[in-house]
Enzyme design. Structure first.
Site: not given
Length: 189
Positions: A68, A114, A66, A20
């Site tokens: 999202n 996201n 982060f 990610h």
């Protein structure tokens, strides 16, 4: 003219070198070769480094919100530095592409990502340039979350290193040519 190149990922050493965080890894590769250092811009919730290339100010950004909530940092920096959405590029991971593949896109939906959903929500448009880097699908029985937060297999190390170098070359080509479409034609594969 001012440009902003954002790599998406999650902050903290626990997420270093996870799939990610391939956007962070790409930004790190690019800035290392340009000898740029990051400073933490707490007001913008991001690590930011900058340089001039061909008389253009270029900001390299790693949001520390982060994944999202990446749109919070992106929107704040675009507004503060008065950067046009046409001068934004976002680099991020894509589950639906095989490991190491690169795809340049000029616009589009979040495709379930996201971080991209957050950016679209905060800046109010899907019309921004992006570089997607394939991380592959989860293996049988593995959840998506465990897959994206996992590290690359050792077998993929050379592929990922080559991919990050290709992204570095493509971004530098873009910064020289000042044309995302030409960069897409040259580097999409």
């Amino acid at each position: 003219m001012v440009k902003m190149i954002v790599g998406l990922g999650n902050p903290g050493s626990k997420y270093d070198n996870t799939k990610h965080n391939i956007g962070f890894m790409a930004i790190d590769t690019i800035v290392k070769n340009l000898d740029i250092n990051f400073t933490e811009e707490k007001n913008f919730k991001a690590l930011v480094g900058s340089t001039f290339i061909n008389q253009e100010k270029i900001y390299f950004v790693k949001p520390v919100t982060f994944m999202n909530n990446s749109g919070i940092a992106v929107k704040a920096l675009l507004t503060y530095y008065n950067i046009s959405i046409q001068d934004l590029i976002v680099i991020y991971d894509d589950l639906d592409m095989e490991v190491g593949k690169i795809r340049f896109r000029q616009k589009g939906s979040a495709g379930g990502h996201n971080g991209i959903k957050s950016i679209i929500s905060h800046i109010g448009t899907q019309e921004f340039d992006r570089i997607k880097i394939g991380i592959g699908r989860p293996k049988q029985g593995m959840t998506v979350i465990n897959h994206v937060l996992g590290k690359f297999d050792q077998d993929d190390d050379i592929t990922i290193k080559n991919t990050l170098n290709k992204v570095d070359n493509a971004v530098n080509y873009y910064l020289q040519m000042k044309n995302f479409e030409k960069t897409m034609q040259k580097y999409n594969g």
